[in-house]
Write a protein that holds these residues in place. Structure first.
Motif, PDB file in Angstrom:
ATOM      1  N   GLU A 163       0.821  -1.203   0.000  1.00  0.00           N
ATOM      2  CA  GLU A 163       0.000   0.000   0.000  1.00  0.00           C
ATOM      3  C   GLU A 163       0.859   1.258   0.000  1.00  0.00           C
ATOM      4  N   ALA A 164       2.029   1.196   0.587  1.00  0.00           N
ATOM      5  CA  ALA A 164       2.856   2.381   0.721  1.00  0.00           C
ATOM      6  C   ALA A 164       3.492   2.785  -0.598  1.00  0.00           C
ATOM      7  N   GLU A 165       3.665   1.853  -1.543  1.00  0.00           N
ATOM      8  CA  GLU A 165       4.244   2.184  -2.845  1.00  0.00           C
ATOM      9  C   GLU A 165       3.272   1.749  -3.927  1.00  0.00           C
ATOM     10  N   LYS A 166       2.783   2.728  -4.668  1.00  0.00           N
ATOM     11  CA  LYS A 166       1.774   2.457  -5.691  1.00  0.00           C
ATOM     12  C   LYS A 166       2.240   2.963  -7.041  1.00  0.00           C
ATOM     13  N   THR A 167       1.910   2.217  -8.054  1.00  0.00           N
ATOM     14  CA  THR A 167       2.111   2.705  -9.420  1.00  0.00           C
ATOM     15  C   THR A 167       0.796   3.316  -9.890  1.00  0.00           C
ATOM     16  N   ILE A 168       0.890   4.509 -10.426  1.00  0.00           N
ATOM     17  CA  ILE A 168      -0.288   5.280 -10.821  1.00  0.00           C
ATOM     18  C   ILE A 168      -0.306   5.411 -12.338  1.00  0.00           C
ATOM     19  N   LYS A 169      -1.391   4.971 -12.939  1.00  0.00           N
ATOM     20  CA  LYS A 169      -1.572   5.164 -14.382  1.00  0.00           C
ATOM     21  C   LYS A 169      -2.589   6.269 -14.602  1.00  0.00           C
ATOM     22  N   THR A 170      -2.163   7.323 -15.251  1.00  0.00           N
ATOM     23  CA  THR A 170      -3.036   8.471 -15.513  1.00  0.00           C
ATOM     24  C   THR A 170      -2.971   8.815 -16.997  1.00  0.00           C
ATOM     25  N   LYS A 171      -3.746   9.778 -17.382  1.00  0.00           N
ATOM     26  CA  LYS A 171      -3.674  10.308 -18.744  1.00  0.00           C
ATOM     27  C   LYS A 171      -3.580  11.823 -18.665  1.00  0.00           C
ATOM     28  N   PRO A 172      -2.990  12.450 -19.669  1.00  0.00           N
ATOM     29  CA  PRO A 172      -2.930  13.920 -19.661  1.00  0.00           C
ATOM     30  C   PRO A 172      -4.334  14.516 -19.643  1.00  0.00           C
ATOM     31  N   GLU A 173      -4.539  15.496 -18.769  1.00  0.00           N
ATOM     32  CA  GLU A 173      -5.849  16.127 -18.668  1.00  0.00           C
ATOM     33  C   GLU A 173      -5.837  17.560 -19.173  1.00  0.00           C
ATOM     34  N   LYS A 174      -4.702  18.227 -19.015  1.00  0.00           N
ATOM     35  CA  LYS A 174      -4.557  19.592 -19.538  1.00  0.00           C
ATOM     36  C   LYS A 174      -3.172  19.720 -20.144  1.00  0.00           C
ATOM     37  N   VAL A 175      -3.090  20.405 -21.288  1.00  0.00           N
ATOM     38  CA  VAL A 175      -1.808  20.591 -21.965  1.00  0.00           C
ATOM     39  C   VAL A 175      -1.699  22.044 -22.406  1.00  0.00           C
ATOM     40  N   ILE A 176      -0.632  22.697 -21.981  1.00  0.00           N
ATOM     41  CA  ILE A 176      -0.305  24.034 -22.485  1.00  0.00           C
ATOM     42  C   ILE A 176       0.779  23.860 -23.536  1.00  0.00           C
ATOM     43  N   VAL A 177       0.456  24.171 -24.777  1.00  0.00           N
ATOM     44  CA  VAL A 177       1.398  23.990 -25.876  1.00  0.00           C
ATOM     45  C   VAL A 177       2.043  25.335 -26.194  1.00  0.00           C
ATOM     46  N   TYR A 178       3.369  25.373 -26.138  1.00  0.00           N
ATOM     47  CA  TYR A 178       4.135  26.560 -26.509  1.00  0.00           C
ATOM     48  C   TYR A 178       4.621  26.419 -27.945  1.00  0.00           C
ATOM     49  N   LYS A 179       5.237  27.464 -28.450  1.00  0.00           N
ATOM     50  CA  LYS A 179       5.767  27.393 -29.808  1.00  0.00           C
ATOM     51  C   LYS A 179       6.762  26.253 -29.934  1.00  0.00           C
ATOM     52  N   ASN A 180       7.525  26.029 -28.857  1.00  0.00           N
ATOM     53  CA  ASN A 180       8.444  24.893 -28.814  1.00  0.00           C
ATOM     54  C   ASN A 180       8.325  24.252 -27.440  1.00  0.00           C
ATOM     55  N   GLY A 181       7.627  23.143 -27.371  1.00  0.00           N
ATOM     56  CA  GLY A 181       7.463  22.445 -26.109  1.00  0.00           C
ATOM     57  C   GLY A 181       6.032  22.505 -25.604  1.00  0.00           C
ATOM     58  N   ALA A 182       5.780  21.767 -24.514  1.00  0.00           N
ATOM     59  CA  ALA A 182       4.434  21.729 -23.933  1.00  0.00           C
ATOM     60  C   ALA A 182       4.532  21.398 -22.458  1.00  0.00           C
ATOM     61  N   GLN A 183       3.564  21.908 -21.692  1.00  0.00           N
ATOM     62  CA  GLN A 183       3.451  21.596 -20.272  1.00  0.00           C
ATOM     63  C   GLN A 183       2.283  20.632 -20.093  1.00  0.00           C
ATOM     64  N   ILE A 184       2.584  19.464 -19.494  1.00  0.00           N
ATOM     65  CA  ILE A 184       1.580  18.413 -19.341  1.00  0.00           C
ATOM     66  C   ILE A 184       1.087  18.387 -17.897  1.00  0.00           C
ATOM     67  N   PHE A 185      -0.219  18.303 -17.720  1.00  0.00           N
ATOM     68  CA  PHE A 185      -0.837  18.259 -16.396  1.00  0.00           C
ATOM     69  C   PHE A 185      -1.566  16.927 -16.227  1.00  0.00           C
TER      70      PHE A 185
END
Length: 552
Positions: A21-43
């Protein structure tokens, strides 16, 4: 003794359960993405249960190209986030039970690639032989175009043709047989590959070779509790560029600008139904303001140095507590009637950059292809005018003078121009260099007829002492065949000189605006529907008679 063994077993089981219980693997999907001219911020975000004490949450199967310095973690709940760590978990092929099938699939794909190269080589050789055959058959000697006295030459030529064509057809026959054999080999390889994939599953095989990009978050909690954890990070394997459409239905309508974002990403993770935000910023740029240093002229090579300690670290987007839940917002139900994607975009103007928040969920596949996102649409204030330079081209071009685009946070980019539903061509919008007015050429108008005629009775040459005098007079005629009045700008020119021996006299400017430095004449006329207007201008050149004067 038996009781002690039972207690020990229960204790081991409890400890094992706690560790799990103390160590868990978490599977998620991107929910918000800020896309810049070069690169992106993933939430990303998750909701999980924490045990009392130390916890480790492993966000796994993240995007490629994560900048470790940009990772930020937040959350809601009664706990403390102590640290976060990024690592790449490489595939361990030694533990794969079906490794022999993986190797087999790789061998089959490599063999298919070699077969395809061989097929391409055969096609090239066929093309060369067919070209050689066509050259031989089209040679004039064999087509009967030879002279009568070249009979012996023709006989020798025909012998050569027979030998050469026989060789070519033999080679083509061999290549045909070789191609059929190659096709059979390829078919067998493909059938075998399909069979292995059907048994094993091609997606599973692909996952075996994938690197598991992970962020491990360490958390301490006093009590067992439920927690909302959010994480965001920057990746350099995505970006966007602007693209514009400029449309007008005619001279009575305004130009409509459609602002589009061309988004691409190859992070190896698809963005499915994410909240998408396009930003005009460039977070990878050096954020240090430039400085000037002493410039010594007595040095061989002047050196300009910047303080390396002031270099910006990896880009970071601030994230407030709980902000990872942005993607859980409910979108308001649209009113009846069709709407465009740009109706669901909110623009946020900031001092150094602007963001366009797309209110509709978007899906961008990780295929490095260009995906179009509608940003906004706006009617621009437009004034139409015709322009003609009859000395060069008697065609009248329709121009649209567009204003009101300066505050739209445009980036430099290509723009496709459409007039009355017809594609006209492309132009380029560069806000850094474009004036307040953007001039668009919408094409030629055959209903406006322009002529430029040299008036021979007023254009003469004569001698005066040691000088020669040239007199020129022109008439420009413009006929408006449209059913509406038009404004037209007409340009012509007079010659200019820097020498004192040549004197140019402006006999008649015809009401033109004359520019001394260039000699350009400009008229702006309003021509009523179905009406005709004339412009007359004349000038005289006085020059030494032995000096050649070229007038166009």
């Amino acid at each position: 003794m038996k009781t002690q063994l039972i207690v020990s077993a229960l204790l081991c089981l409890t400890l094992s359960t706690k560790a799990t219980e103390a160590e868990k693997t978490i599977k998620t999907k991107p929910e918000k993405v800020i896309v810049y001219k070069n690169g992106a911020q993933i939430f990303r975000q998750t909701q999980t249960n924490l045990v009392a004490g130390e916890n480790k949450l492993v966000f796994e199967w993240l995007e490629e190209g994560v900048s470790a310095n940009s990772i930020q973690v937040g959350g809601n709940g009664n706990f403390i986030i102590t640290e976060s760590e990024y690592n790449d978990k490489m595939p361990n092929l030694s533990n794969v039970a079906d490794l022999k099938y993986v190797k087999l699939i790789k061998q089959l794909k490599d063999s298919l690639a070699l077969v395809d190269y061989k097929t391409e080589e055969i096609n090239y050789r066929k093309e060369i032989l067919n070209t050689e055959k066509n050259v031989l058959l089209n040679f004039r000697l064999y087509k009967g175009d030879a002279k009568k006295d070249s009979l012996s030459f023709l006989k020798n030529g025909l012998i050569y043709l027979q030998e050469k064509l026989t060789s070519i057809y033999n080679d083509l026959h061999k290549l045909k047989k070789e191609g059929e054999d190659i096709y059979t080999i390829r078919l067998n390889l493909q059938n075998r590959l399909n069979g292995v994939n059907a048994d094993l599953g091609e997606e599973d095989v692909a996952d075996i070779y994938k690197t598991n990009h992970q962020i491990t978050i360490s958390i301490i909690s006093d009590v067992a509790t439920q927690a909302n954890i959010n994480v965001n990070y920057f990746v350099n394997t995505a970006g966007w560029e602007p693209m514009y459409d400029l449309r007008t239905d005619g001279v009575e309508s305004q130009v409509k600008l459609t602002y589009k974002g061309i988004v691409y990403q190859h992070t190896n993770v698809d963005w499915t139904n994410v909240k998408l935000i396009l930003s005009t910023g460039s977070p990878q740029c050096n954020l240090s303001a430039p400085e000037l240093y002493s410039w010594y002229l007595d040095e061989a090579k002047p050196t300009y140095m910047y303080d390396k300690s002031k270099k910006a670290s990896a880009p970071v987007v601030a994230m407030s507590e709980g902000s990872g839940r942005a993607s859980s917002e409910k979108y308001e139900e649209a009113e009846q009637g069709a709407k465009q994607a740009f109706d669901y975009v909110a623009t946020n103007d900031q001092q150094v950059q602007a963001t366009f928040e797309i209110k509709l969920p978007y899906s961008i596949a990780s295929d490095n292809k260009k995906h179009t996102v509608s940003v906004l649409q706006k009617d621009l204030e437009t004034k139409y005018m015709y322009k003609t330079v009859p000395k060069v081209d008697v065609t009248a071009y329709l121009l649209a003078h567009v204003t009101g685009w300066e505050n739209l946070n445009l980036l430099p980019g290509k723009a496709s121009v459409f007039y009355a539903g017809t594609y006209v061509g492309q132009t380029y919008i560069n806000p850094a260099t474009t004036n307040d007015t953007l001039d668009l050429t919408l094409g030629k108008d055959d209903n406006v007829v322009v002529k430029r005629v040299k008036q021979k009775d007023k254009s003469k040459e004569k001698f005066l002492n040691d000088d020669k005098i040239y007199s020129f007079a022109y008439e420009i005629t413009m006929k408006n065949g449209n059913t509406k009045n038009i404004e037209i700008e007409v340009k012509d020119q007079m010659p200019i000189t820097h020498g004192k021996d040549v004197v140019i006299t402006k006999d008649n400017l015809g009401g033109a605006n004359y520019e001394e430095s260039t000699g350009i004449l400009t008229w702006r006329q309003t021509i009523k529907a179905k009406d005709t207007k004339h412009i007359n201008f004349a000038y005289t050149i006085k020059a030494p008679k032995d000096l050649p004067v070229v007038v166009r």
